[in-house]
Scaffold this active site. Structure first.
Site, mmCIF file in Angstrom:
data_model
loop_
_atom_site.group_PDB
_atom_site.id
_atom_site.type_symbol
_atom_site.label_atom_id
_atom_site.label_comp_id
_atom_site.label_asym_id
_atom_site.label_seq_id
_atom_site.Cartn_x
_atom_site.Cartn_y
_atom_site.Cartn_z
ATOM 1 N N SER A 1 0.837 -1.201 0.000
ATOM 2 C CA SER A 1 0.000 0.000 0.000
ATOM 3 C C SER A 1 0.865 1.242 0.000
ATOM 4 C CB SER A 1 -0.847 0.024 1.263
ATOM 5 O OG SER A 1 -1.931 -0.827 1.117
ATOM 6 N N HIS B 1 4.256 17.109 14.594
ATOM 7 C CA HIS B 1 5.273 16.256 13.981
ATOM 8 C C HIS B 1 4.798 14.803 14.120
ATOM 9 C CE1 HIS B 1 9.904 15.552 13.548
ATOM 10 N NE2 HIS B 1 9.209 14.875 12.675
ATOM 11 N N GLU B 2 5.135 13.967 13.139
ATOM 12 C CA GLU B 2 4.592 12.608 13.083
ATOM 13 C C GLU B 2 3.062 12.664 13.210
ATOM 14 O OE1 GLU B 2 6.946 13.085 15.745
ATOM 15 O OE2 GLU B 2 8.761 12.381 14.755
ATOM 16 N N GLU C 1 15.559 17.018 9.089
ATOM 17 C CA GLU C 1 16.229 16.241 10.135
ATOM 18 C C GLU C 1 16.825 14.960 9.567
ATOM 19 O OE1 GLU C 1 13.411 15.063 13.101
ATOM 20 O OE2 GLU C 1 12.088 14.131 11.652
ATOM 21 N N GLU D 1 4.672 18.409 10.325
ATOM 22 C CA GLU D 1 5.914 17.994 9.673
ATOM 23 C C GLU D 1 5.528 16.874 8.695
ATOM 24 O OE1 GLU D 1 9.309 18.715 12.149
ATOM 25 O OE2 GLU D 1 10.519 17.315 10.987
ATOM 26 N N HIS E 1 6.496 22.422 23.596
ATOM 27 C CA HIS E 1 6.757 21.143 22.937
ATOM 28 C C HIS E 1 6.222 19.989 23.773
ATOM 29 C CE1 HIS E 1 9.490 17.769 21.525
ATOM 30 N NE2 HIS E 1 8.905 18.178 20.423
ATOM 31 N N HIS E 2 5.539 19.051 23.122
ATOM 32 C CA HIS E 2 5.087 17.809 23.762
ATOM 33 C C HIS E 2 5.574 16.635 22.930
ATOM 34 C CE1 HIS E 2 1.273 19.859 25.650
ATOM 35 N NE2 HIS E 2 2.342 20.023 26.416
ATOM 36 N N GLU E 3 6.569 15.890 23.417
ATOM 37 C CA GLU E 3 6.942 14.647 22.732
ATOM 38 C C GLU E 3 6.205 13.510 23.425
ATOM 39 O OE1 GLU E 3 8.833 13.481 19.857
ATOM 40 O OE2 GLU E 3 7.507 11.925 20.634
HETATM 41 C C1 NOJ Z 1 12.043 12.881 16.917
HETATM 42 C C2 NOJ Z 1 11.782 13.967 15.957
HETATM 43 O O1 NOJ Z 1 12.037 13.515 14.665
HETATM 44 C C3 NOJ Z 1 12.627 15.175 16.293
HETATM 45 O O2 NOJ Z 1 12.400 16.201 15.361
HETATM 46 C C4 NOJ Z 1 12.291 15.623 17.655
HETATM 47 O O3 NOJ Z 1 13.073 16.730 17.997
HETATM 48 C C5 NOJ Z 1 12.524 14.489 18.616
HETATM 49 N N1 NOJ Z 1 11.770 13.348 18.225
HETATM 50 C C6 NOJ Z 1 12.109 14.884 20.007
HETATM 51 O O4 NOJ Z 1 10.762 15.167 20.030
HETATM 52 CA CA CA Z 2 10.463 12.526 12.796
#
Ligand code: NOJ
Ligand code: CA
Length: 654
Positions: free
Chosen positions: A180, A441-442, A466, A460, A368-370
């Protein structure tokens, strides 16, 4: 006595829906209880007869004993004003036909197929109204086909992969599609049309990928949940729009706005939303100067944040992103993400103090929140986490979902499944309530929902800078405008000037880093390198980033071919100045740009382009910065080196 049999009008139907300009003909057919559509443009076949339908768990397919109860056709003509974006106004003009269908025998279900035919494409969706026997249903599959010539050329990235949408584009023939692929799924047909298959208004459903079915026909492949089904939904329910964008050239495809138009107008007052140009505590971690985790080289300290805020003021930026300030980065942050705390700072970071400092200097903090995809952990803290930012005057947040899948209730789910879609939506709506704008992001791919939720400023959601340091070729940014960017803006993390750094060598020339601010639209635009690089080494080059706007009145794609090059002009909303950007692949190129789109004023062109001896590998810093007066009868001849590009500001001379 009421008899269903008398109620039904037709068990066969053929109905043609024309685009407002009459060029596109879409034929809807009901025959032997099955539904089909096909599309021609200028009498040339674009989509051959293709199946339509939905399958529901534990029930007969929706397509038994089907009859048409009613049809309804009308035209629509509207100009949409965008709060921000690549254009101030776009047209939303189409002819719509709606087919109300029902089963003539038990269980007597009803449903609707709605088509909209635009001058540049076709869209349709399924709608299931409330009905006595069904309040909640589970969709096991969608039968939608896109019966496009298998000899078409396709540009695609694979679906169901650990790095989500972050892949390099691949050019293949449709007949050799294995597995896919994500959408936007861009094709060129043997009879010369450029198409892109995508979806609009993706809510509460798995996202659509494209695969070949058992009949070797391109079809919708809906991302499943971990239980194998596609979606559990309550009625009334409507699927996202299935969209076929249609153009005569690659460059024309990039002017397609159907996806945005197929979404609802804003839900509420979003006059507080503002686009943003920002720097960030980020690339210093990528090149190893600082770390996300606390320690001697911790990036997100109060001291560094204040230094970046001061630098933002000097550089004319409006915001500063701060990654790695909260608890959760020590050790293996990918593994430990389940423990991330979104309201607890490390000892060397004081958010209230940093926020106070930023406010005094008129700089926005980008929080920022990861989440690392640990959705339960994030959702448990969601309200508190957004309240904490809101209480500190933070109006922008970048969120992240690193990891190959999401973890929800102990299950592993695709980011692009119904559960993923619903999670992202929850964050967008909560952020809107708190007057917070998002850069995800993601993310889940764009399907135009920023029309309804303009606080979703950017994503993103594709392989970005990156990945430099080996995994990006100069072609990549020449694919994006014709593929990924058809779904909305992208934070590509532009403006890396320290090209030859030892850790992440960038496949670019210096001028090309400026071009990205024009060729890859983002309502939140990051100048991603460290401020000292800009100030100490490249102040004259950075001037372009200082000047470039983040919202435009008009966008005019000028020239390009998929994966080869792209040139676009955009008019600033505020000043009426124009900006032109261009990027090329590994091949050098000379381009001739006629300026007949300008009004009759005199403009000063500030040109940042590759020097004649520039090259992305051997001489990436070769740049020529020149100025000259031009008008609408003039043209500019610009050189793009291999892996290079250019940026031009056309400033009105008062
Ligand atoms: C992975 C992401 O690709 C990157 O851009 C980010 O800074 C780090 N995670 C931390 O969140
Ligand atoms: Ca990424």
């Amino acid at each position: 006595m009421f008899k269903w049999a008398n109620f039904f009008k037709k068990d066969e139907l053929k109905k043609e829906i024309l685009s407002p300009n009459g060029r596109i003909h879409c034929l809807f057919e009901l025959k032997n209880s099955a539904l089909y559509y096909s599309v021609t443009v200028d009498e040339k076949r674009v989509v051959s007869r293709s199946r339509l339908g939905l399958l529901v768990c534990g029930e007969e397919p929706f397509t038994n004993n089907l009859k048409v109860i009613r049809t309804n056709t009308h035209g629509h003509e509207e100009t949409i004003e965008l709060p921000w974006g690549e254009n101030r106004y776009i047209g939303n003009t189409y002819n719509e036909s709606c087919f109300y269908l029902a089963e003539s025998e038990a269980p007597n279900r009803i449903f609707t197929v709605r088509f909209r035919v635009f001058n540049d494409g076709v869209a349709f969706r399924y709608e299931i109204p409330p009905q006595p026997k069904f309040q909640r249903i589970t969709i096991s599959n969608e039968q939608t086909e896109f019966n496009i010539d298998l000899n078409s050329t396709v540009w695609k990235i694979p679906a169901y992969q650990p790095d989500r949408y972050e892949y390099n584009y691949e050019k293949i023939n449709l007949h050799s599609l294995k597995g896919s692929a994500h959408t936007p799924f861009t094709l060129k047909t043997p009879n010369g049309f450029y198409l892109s298959l995508h979806e609009a208004a993706l809510y509460d459903y798995g996202s659509m990928n494209i695969a070949l079915n058992n009949n070797h026909v391109a079809c919708a492949d809906i991302t499943p949940l971990s239980d194998g089904t596609k979606a559990h939904v309550s009625l009334p329910f409507q699927t996202p729009w299935r969209v076929i964008m249609i153009a005569n050239s690659a460059i024309e495809l990039t002017t397609n706005h159907i996806i945005y138009c197929l979404n609802e107008p804003p839900k509420g007052d979003f006059s507080w939303v503002k686009t943003l140009k920002f720097i960030g505590i980020w690339w210093a971690m990528y090149v190893g100067e600082w770390t996300w985790a606390p320690g001697e080289r911790h990036g997100a300290t109060t001291k560094h944040a204040k230094e970046y805020i001061d630098a933002a003021v000097r550089l004319g930026m409006q915001g500063v992103l701060i990654e790695g300030w909260n608890e959760g980065w020590e050790g293996d942050w990918l593994e430990n993400g389940i423990h991330n705390k979104f309201t607890v700072a490390e000892n060397d970071f004081d958010l209230p103090e940093v926020a106070r400092y930023a406010a005094a200097k008129n700089i926005e903090i980008v929080g920022h929140h990861e989440t690392v995809g640990f959705i339960d952990n994030y959702e448990n803290q969601l309200e508190d986490a957004y309240n904490y930012y809101a209480a500190n005057g933070v109006h922008y947040v970048k969120t992240g979902y690193a990891g190959s899948k999401m973890t929800v209730n102990g299950h592993r789910e695709w980011h692009h499944s119904q559960i993923g879609v619903n999670h992202y939506q929850k964050t967008v709506e909560l952020a809107a309530k708190k007057h917070i704008c998002l850069d995800i992001h993601e993310p889940i791919k764009g399907t135009g929902i920023e029309r309804t939720w303009p606080n979703l400023l950017t994503r993103e959601g594709a392989r970005g800078q990156e990945y430099e340091g080996g995994a990006l070729s100069p072609s990549h940014a020449c694919y994006l405008p014709y593929t990924r960017l058809l779904s909305g803006g992208m934070d590509y993390t532009n403006g890396i000037f320290d090209i030859t750094n030892n850790v992440k060598r960038i496949s670019t020339t210096l001028a090309r880093q400026l071009a990205y601010f024009i060729t890859i639209y983002s309502a939140m635009a990051m100048a991603a390198d460290r401020p000292y690089i800009y100030e100490e080494r490249f102040a004259n080059v950075f001037k372009f980033i200082r000047d470039v706007p983040t919202s435009f009145a008009k966008t005019l794609p000028l020239a390009g071919e998929i994966g080869e090059y792209y040139i676009v002009a955009r008019e600033d909303r505020e000043s009426g100045d124009w900006y032109i950007g261009g990027v090329t692949d590994e091949n050098e190129r000379r381009v001739h740009i006629t300026l007949d789109f300008l009004d009759s004023q005199v403009y000063e062109a500030e040109i940042y382009c590759d020097s004649e001896d520039a090259h992305y590998r051997d001489n990436p810093f070769g740049i020529a910065i020149t100025k000259k007066h031009v008008g609408r009868t003039d043209a500019l001849d610009i050189y793009m080196a291999a892996g290079g590009g250019f940026a031009i500001r056309l400033r009105q001379v008062k």
